[in-house]
Motif scaffolding. Structure first.
Motif, PDB file in Angstrom:
ATOM      1  N   GLN A  27      36.418  44.265  44.411  1.00 32.92           N
ATOM      2  CA  GLN A  27      35.096  43.874  45.047  1.00 32.92           C
ATOM      3  C   GLN A  27      34.183  43.582  43.918  1.00 32.92           C
ATOM      4  OE1 GLN A  27      33.758  46.484  48.484  1.00 32.92           O
ATOM      5  NE2 GLN A  27      35.519  45.911  49.482  1.00 32.92           N
ATOM      6  N   ILE A  28      34.082  44.325  43.100  1.00 32.04           N
ATOM      7  CA  ILE A  28      33.206  44.175  41.965  1.00 32.04           C
ATOM      8  C   ILE A  28      33.404  42.884  41.275  1.00 32.04           C
ATOM      9  CG2 ILE A  28      32.311  44.987  39.666  1.00 32.04           C
ATOM     10  CD1 ILE A  28      32.783  47.745  40.723  1.00 32.04           C
ATOM     11  N   ARG A  29      34.637  42.629  40.832  1.00 30.01           N
ATOM     12  CA  ARG A  29      34.915  41.266  40.261  1.00 30.01           C
ATOM     13  C   ARG A  29      34.801  39.946  41.126  1.00 30.01           C
ATOM     14  NH1 ARG A  29      40.352  41.121  36.373  1.00 30.01           N
ATOM     15  NH2 ARG A  29      39.537  42.748  35.004  1.00 30.01           N
ATOM     16  N   LEU A  30      34.960  40.308  42.483  1.00 34.45           N
ATOM     17  CA  LEU A  30      34.899  39.089  43.550  1.00 34.45           C
ATOM     18  C   LEU A  30      33.195  38.722  43.492  1.00 34.45           C
ATOM     19  CD1 LEU A  30      36.145  37.162  45.447  1.00 34.45           C
ATOM     20  CD2 LEU A  30      35.999  39.096  47.131  1.00 34.45           C
ATOM     21  N   ALA A  31      32.538  39.967  43.535  1.00 36.81           N
ATOM     22  CA  ALA A  31      31.113  39.611  43.602  1.00 36.81           C
ATOM     23  C   ALA A  31      30.516  39.028  42.432  1.00 36.81           C
ATOM     24  CB  ALA A  31      30.403  41.039  43.833  1.00 36.81           C
ATOM     25  N   PHE A  33      34.493  26.252  50.414  1.00 40.80           N
ATOM     26  CA  PHE A  33      35.395  26.582  49.177  1.00 40.80           C
ATOM     27  C   PHE A  33      36.408  27.313  49.239  1.00 40.80           C
ATOM     28  CE2 PHE A  33      31.789  29.724  49.860  1.00 40.80           C
ATOM     29  CZ  PHE A  33      32.642  30.686  49.919  1.00 40.80           C
ATOM     30  N   VAL A  34      37.363  27.470  48.559  1.00 40.38           N
ATOM     31  CA  VAL A  34      38.375  28.303  48.395  1.00 40.38           C
ATOM     32  C   VAL A  34      38.385  29.552  47.556  1.00 40.38           C
ATOM     33  CG1 VAL A  34      39.874  26.563  49.296  1.00 40.38           C
ATOM     34  CG2 VAL A  34      39.745  26.983  46.982  1.00 40.38           C
ATOM     35  N   VAL A  35      39.066  30.601  47.602  1.00 43.24           N
ATOM     36  CA  VAL A  35      39.141  31.639  46.719  1.00 43.24           C
ATOM     37  C   VAL A  35      40.693  31.513  46.256  1.00 43.24           C
ATOM     38  CG1 VAL A  35      39.025  34.208  46.404  1.00 43.24           C
ATOM     39  CG2 VAL A  35      37.594  32.933  48.150  1.00 43.24           C
ATOM     40  N   ASP A  36      40.686  31.427  44.897  1.00 42.00           N
ATOM     41  CA  ASP A  36      41.895  31.339  44.158  1.00 42.00           C
ATOM     42  C   ASP A  36      42.086  32.671  43.556  1.00 42.00           C
ATOM     43  OD1 ASP A  36      44.338  30.607  42.689  1.00 42.00           O
ATOM     44  OD2 ASP A  36      43.268  29.513  41.264  1.00 42.00           O
ATOM     45  N   ILE A  37      43.267  33.570  43.744  1.00 42.42           N
ATOM     46  CA  ILE A  37      43.595  34.693  43.173  1.00 42.42           C
ATOM     47  C   ILE A  37      44.717  34.682  42.053  1.00 42.42           C
ATOM     48  CG2 ILE A  37      44.244  37.138  43.851  1.00 42.42           C
ATOM     49  CD1 ILE A  37      43.395  36.526  46.520  1.00 42.42           C
ATOM     50  N   THR A  38      44.669  34.896  40.950  1.00 37.99           N
ATOM     51  CA  THR A  38      45.524  35.120  39.875  1.00 37.99           C
ATOM     52  C   THR A  38      45.836  36.393  39.685  1.00 37.99           C
ATOM     53  OG1 THR A  38      44.458  32.962  39.013  1.00 37.99           O
ATOM     54  CG2 THR A  38      46.084  34.210  37.702  1.00 37.99           C
ATOM     55  N   PRO A  39      47.068  36.877  39.885  1.00 40.21           N
ATOM     56  CA  PRO A  39      47.377  38.390  39.291  1.00 40.21           C
ATOM     57  C   PRO A  39      47.718  38.163  37.845  1.00 40.21           C
ATOM     58  CG  PRO A  39      48.889  37.295  41.233  1.00 40.21           C
ATOM     59  CD  PRO A  39      48.099  36.142  40.789  1.00 40.21           C
ATOM     60  N   ASP A  40      47.298  39.561  37.237  1.00 37.43           N
ATOM     61  CA  ASP A  40      47.224  39.925  35.950  1.00 37.43           C
ATOM     62  C   ASP A  40      48.115  41.297  35.796  1.00 37.43           C
ATOM     63  OD1 ASP A  40      47.173  39.524  33.355  1.00 37.43           O
ATOM     64  OD2 ASP A  40      44.964  40.107  33.223  1.00 37.43           O
ATOM     65  N   PHE A  41      48.592  41.515  34.769  1.00 38.81           N
ATOM     66  CA  PHE A  41      49.163  42.975  34.518  1.00 38.81           C
ATOM     67  C   PHE A  41      48.484  44.106  34.873  1.00 38.81           C
ATOM     68  CE2 PHE A  41      47.132  42.733  30.415  1.00 38.81           C
ATOM     69  CZ  PHE A  41      46.622  43.909  30.263  1.00 38.81           C
ATOM     70  N   GLU A  98      44.958  43.636  36.664  1.00 39.38           N
ATOM     71  CA  GLU A  98      43.918  43.418  37.839  1.00 39.38           C
ATOM     72  C   GLU A  98      44.108  42.107  38.294  1.00 39.38           C
ATOM     73  OE1 GLU A  98      41.856  45.092  39.559  1.00 39.38           O
ATOM     74  OE2 GLU A  98      41.338  47.114  38.681  1.00 39.38           O
ATOM     75  N   ASP A  99      43.666  41.768  39.472  1.00 41.67           N
ATOM     76  CA  ASP A  99      43.591  40.267  39.892  1.00 41.67           C
ATOM     77  C   ASP A  99      42.355  39.510  39.464  1.00 41.67           C
ATOM     78  OD1 ASP A  99      46.128  40.590  41.266  1.00 41.67           O
ATOM     79  OD2 ASP A  99      45.073  40.859  43.184  1.00 41.67           O
ATOM     80  N   TYR A 100      42.710  38.436  39.264  1.00 46.81           N
ATOM     81  CA  TYR A 100      41.198  37.611  38.708  1.00 46.81           C
ATOM     82  C   TYR A 100      41.109  36.661  40.062  1.00 46.81           C
ATOM     83  CZ  TYR A 100      41.376  38.916  33.773  1.00 46.81           C
ATOM     84  OH  TYR A 100      41.392  39.626  32.689  1.00 46.81           O
ATOM     85  N   TYR A 101      39.770  36.415  40.065  1.00 44.40           N
ATOM     86  CA  TYR A 101      39.431  35.579  41.341  1.00 44.40           C
ATOM     87  C   TYR A 101      38.516  34.252  40.696  1.00 44.40           C
ATOM     88  CZ  TYR A 101      40.076  39.951  43.517  1.00 44.40           C
ATOM     89  OH  TYR A 101      40.927  41.203  44.157  1.00 44.40           O
TER      90      TYR A 101
END
Length: 340
Positions: free
Chosen positions: A181-185, A208-216, A218-221
């Motif tokens: 939630q912190i990264r998304l905010a 708008f759309v939310v693009d989620i990119t998994p990392d080793f 955490e996920d990036y948004y």
């Protein structure tokens, strides 16, 4: 609250903008145009996999027109994706053509399927609107995102921007315990700032759309705009700040929960700094674009006067009061990131 009371009127692409688009490879000859797709003979409502009406119509063409239209659409897709290499289209088929009757540009959405592996993709054909073109070009040059689109006469072709629609994301994903939630905010703060600097309006959750990119770890948004119709048209400052749309309240609440005013300010400064760096890299092209936009008629006199007064008050700068067009206001807004 950011409210848009009247439907925006479309603006035609003028000669100067057409020259700019030609110079930078956006203008290309197409085998069919938007008006050709209006010749469909029947349609049915399109429902999603849960049985909900999507408000799109799937359209059907006369048998005598199908081959011409489908082959033309595959060639357009090749131009959009592979710079015209038509060897890729021999394995492609047009699976479905949908029409959105409530959008400003009344877009057609084309679903393309690869017969070899059943992989599919979408692209859109719309009525050309210079406001939308300016919005996409500014997004391409000054945001972290790249956009592929083409123009030809009164037609506009756009790639599909992948991601989870904002309103759907709020319903389905926001309460997932795996969501950071912190990264998304933080991403919403940066998205909000980017829209405000570029003066891209109407960014509520459906646009708008939310693009989620998994990392080793955490996920990036990344939040990406998908609708550019309201590029520097409205007069209210709040229309250009997604934080003022009630549809975005779930993200606002996350920010209030996880961030302090100091951290919000830090992320705003970070985003303006990134825009400033992109401006320096793309100085010549942005200057050419803004020179065209500054002379173009893309809003009403009433809206222009209202916005320049509100921004002059917000930034405490009389520079905005000297602006005569929306393009000049956008340029003045971009200059603010170079100052600070």
């Amino acid at each position: 609250m950011a409210l848009i009371s009247k439907k925006k009127v479309p603006f035609k692409i003028n000669l100067q903008l057409r020259k700019y688009l030609t110079k930078y490879g956006r203008e290309t000859t197409m085998p069919i145009q938007y008006t050709d797709l209006l010749r469909f003979e029947s349609s049915i409502s399109l429902y999603d996999r849960f049985g909900n009406d999507t408000l799109w119509l799937t359209v059907f063409f006369p048998y005598s027109e199908i081959e011409h239209i489908y082959e033309g659409l595959k060639k357009i897709y090749a131009d959009l994706k592979t710079d015209g290499d038509e060897k890729v289209i021999k394995h492609l088929t047009v699976d479905r053509i949908d029409l959105c009757t409530y959008g400003n540009t009344q877009p057609f959405r084309i679903r393309i399927v690869n017969r070899v592996n059943d992989n599919f993709d979408y692209f859109y054909i719309k009525r050309a609107d210079s406001s939308r073109v300016y919005g996409m070009e500014l997004e391409h040059l000054l945001s972290p995102n790249r956009i592929s689109y083409m123009t030809y006469q009164n037609s506009l072709v756009e790639e599909h921007i992948a991601g989870i629609p904002g309103d759907q994301f709020f319903k389905t994903y926001l309460n997932d315990p795996k969501i950071n939630q912190i990264r998304l905010a933080k991403e919403f703060v940066k998205f909000n700032e980017r829209c405000f600097v570029l003066l891209l309006g109407d960014m509520h959750s459906s646009n708008f759309v939310v693009d989620i990119t998994p990392d080793f770890e955490e996920d990036y948004y990344r939040i990406r705009a998908i609708d550019f119709d309201q590029q520097s048209y409205e007069g209210k400052r709040t229309v250009y700040q997604p934080q003022y749309f009630k549809q975005n309240n779930p993200l606002i609440e996350l920010g209030m929960k996880h961030m302090t005013p100091e951290s919000v300010k830090q992320y705003q400064i970070e985003e303006r700094s990134l825009i400033s760096k992109r401006l320096k890299v793309e100085t010549q092209r942005v200057y050419e674009l803004m020179s065209v936009m500054a002379k173009d008629d893309i809003s009403t006199e009433e809206n222009t006067n209202q916005l320049k007064k509100e921004l002059a008050k917000y930034y405490k700068s009389d520079k905005f009061l000297k602006c005569k067009t929306m393009g000049e206001i956008v340029w003045a807004s971009l200059e603010q990131v170079m100052i600070h």
